[in-house]
Scaffold this active site. Structure first.
Site, short mmCIF file in Angstrom:
data_model
loop_
_atom_site.label_atom_id
_atom_site.label_comp_id
_atom_site.label_asym_id
_atom_site.label_seq_id
_atom_site.Cartn_x
_atom_site.Cartn_y
_atom_site.Cartn_z
N LYS A 288 1.93 -3.37 8.83
CA LYS A 288 3.14 -2.56 8.70
C LYS A 288 4.34 -3.35 9.20
CE LYS A 288 3.10 1.85 9.70
NZ LYS A 288 3.64 2.50 8.49
N ASP B 298 5.41 13.36 13.40
CA ASP B 298 5.53 13.19 11.95
C ASP B 298 4.18 13.39 11.26
OD1 ASP B 298 7.01 12.76 9.63
OD2 ASP B 298 6.64 10.61 9.63
N GLY C 177 6.67 4.46 4.65
CA GLY C 177 6.95 5.73 5.31
C GLY C 177 8.17 5.62 6.18
N GLY C 178 8.26 6.50 7.17
CA GLY C 178 9.44 6.55 8.02
C GLY C 178 9.63 5.33 8.88
N PHE C 179 8.55 4.55 9.10
CA PHE C 179 8.66 3.40 9.98
C PHE C 179 8.65 2.07 9.24
CE2 PHE C 179 6.94 6.67 12.81
CZ PHE C 179 7.87 6.59 13.82
N GLY C 180 8.43 2.08 7.95
CA GLY C 180 8.46 0.82 7.22
C GLY C 180 7.40 0.74 6.14
N LEU D 64 0.81 -1.22 0.00
CA LEU D 64 0.00 0.00 0.00
C LEU D 64 0.84 1.26 0.00
CD1 LEU D 64 -2.69 -1.04 2.65
CD2 LEU D 64 -2.95 -1.01 0.17
N GLY D 65 2.06 1.17 0.53
CA GLY D 65 2.93 2.34 0.60
C GLY D 65 4.03 2.11 1.61
N VAL E 253 3.95 -0.83 4.23
CA VAL E 253 2.60 -1.21 4.63
C VAL E 253 1.98 -2.07 3.53
CG1 VAL E 253 0.34 -0.40 5.39
CG2 VAL E 253 2.38 0.96 5.88
#
Length: 473
Positions: A218, A315, A199-202, A196-197, A204
């Site tokens: 995630k 964030d 980000g800063g944490f990993g 799905l996408g 998804v």
């Protein structure tokens, strides 16, 4: 249960008023639509000691039944009875929250008239029975709890300490522990097609569990040291008990496989980022955008001021604001910043601005920097020039645009003392007319090309969110 450390000037009168107010909240809250009540009560005592008011709030999660709310409030009220005559106390159980204080922690216009919900023939005797039963059983309850606490400490004395002891103040229900193989199967081994996408944490992924429930999974990028796992377990247990309509619900986790995984509720309409910068840009009308702004502010206010542990997101950006089926916002990734190494205070320290309509992590053209543009238009009283071109001019009023821009600029002031709290932002967003009660100071970040603080700039993006092209930090 958490009690304050200050005793009221008139202990007996204050304690009696608190017990009466809490009993009323326990009876009324389950009967109120939305399961929320905020009220206050004057302490009747020695006039020479000055007037004292007790403020109280009670709330159950909206997905609970009335009987479930009633049972939960009874547990919370029983716990909080040990706080008076201390001037502040709060209690939380799975599904509800209860608090009182001698200092106001909500606005007068947020109070609820609970009197209609207390008018039952047997109300007086029932309330007296509740108070009498609680007081009469307090000694026995305290003894049982003390034994349980002693036993728990004795059995866990050899365990490593959890960072900050964030769970020491209350008992919280933990998340569901999923098997790694089940989550892997749900995502077709974390295939690219299900991504799905990121980000800063990993990254998804979309997953379909065995019960056919669709979830978002995630994969965290934090290290898997023993200390990291302890912090992970503690923080996940905390986050899983955060329930608010504008916050993504954490359903469960997995820490037994090669990665640390979090399982969230799935949002069909994806992130706000796609409606601001992506393929769905321009499809949100003015009312939807205002609802998104207000909902985001409500979610942040809950994290900052209403949950029993203050959680700072660090964030906030459009890709971390997801939309449900009714385009109501839900903040994602809240609390995860606390899992970062303690020597890192932000996810990013790069200066982030705007090239025209899209945010980038590189030094922007000064003339295109969104905050500078907003300030320039504010000084010229040309707030409306900040509105996205795709919006129909008949959908909004110039004064409403001005109010939104002013709120955003108030949040970007350099001095923290000048910025409103998120609860104040919510009140301003819901009010009508101008919010400019005092001059707004120019944000120093406008004149600096140095590294920008995430926490300061993220507040700037809140009020201008969805109305115009926003900065991602």
């Amino acid at each position: 249960m958490i009690c304050g450390n200050k005793t009221a000037p008139e202990p007996s009168a204050f304690a009696a008023t608190v017990l009466d107010l809490l009993a009323d909240l326990q009876v009324a809250t389950p009967k109120i639509n939305g399961y929320f009540a905020a009220t206050k009560k004057e302490v009747v005592g020695d006039a020479s000691a000055g007037n004292t008011t007790v403020y109280g709030v009670a709330q159950c999660i909206e997905t609970i039944t009335e009987s479930g709310c009633r049972d939960c409030m009874q547990v919370a009220n029983t716990d909080i009875q040990r706080c008076p005559p201390n001037t502040d106390g709060r209690a939380m159980d799975v599904g509800c929250f209860l608090r009182y204080s001698d200092s106001p922690f909500f606005a007068d216009n947020e109070t609820v008239d609970i009197a209609p919900f207390l008018r039952t023939p047997s109300n007086s005797s029932r309330r007296n029975g509740i108070i009498g039963g609680v007081v009469g059983g307090a000694a026995l309850l305290f003894l049982v709890i003390a034994l349980l606490v002693w036993f728990k400490r004795w059995t866990t004395s050899k365990d490593l300490p959890i960072r900050g002891d964030i769970l020491g103040a209350t008992e919280l229900r933990g998340p569901i522990n999923y098997k790694y193989k089940d989550l892997s199967a749900a995502t077709n081994k974390f295939s690219h097609q299900n991504k799905l996408g990121e980000g800063g944490f990993g990254e998804v992924y979309k997953g379909v569990l065995k019960n056919e429930k669709i979830v978002a999974i995630k994969k965290l990028t934090i290290t898997q040291s023993q200390r990291a796992k302890l912090d992970y377990e503690s923080e996940v247990k905390l986050i899983s008990n955060v329930h608010h309509r504008n916050l993504i619900r954490l359903l469960g986790c997995c820490n037994k496989g090669p990665e640390l995984l979090l399982v969230y509720e799935y949002m069909k309409n994806s992130s706000l980022d796609k409606y601001i910068f992506g393929e769905r840009r321009g499809s949100l009308n003015w009312k939807q955008r205002c609802d998104i702004i207000l909902g985001t502010a409500r979610g942040l206010s809950y994290l900052h001021e209403e949950f029993h542990v203050c959680i700072i997101h660090r964030d906030i950006k459009s890709s971390n604001i997801l939309l449900d089926d009714d385009f109501q916002p839900k903040i994602a990734d809240f609390g995860l910043a606390r899992l970062l190494p303690q020597d890192k205070s932000h996810l990013s320290t790069k200066f982030a601005g705007t090239f025209g309509q899209k945010s980038h992590d590189t030094t922007p053209d000064p003339d295109a920097f969104l905050l500078k543009k907003a300030w320039t238009l504010y000084e010229k009283n040309m707030h409306q020039e900040l509105v996205e071109e795709s919006l129909d001019g008949n959908e909004y009023e110039a004064e409403e645009v001005k109010r939104m821009v002013e709120i955003g600029l108030m949040c970007t002031q350099s001095a923290a003392a000048l910025r409103p709290s998120m609860s104040q932002v919510v009140v301003m967003l819901k009010s009508r007319g101008s919010t400019e009660t005092r001059p707004i100071t120019k944000p120093t970040i406008i004149d600096s090309a140095a590294e920008a603080s995430t926490s300061t700039a993220s507040s700037a993006s809140l009020a201008t969110l969805s109305i115009t092209q926003i900065s991602s930090r």
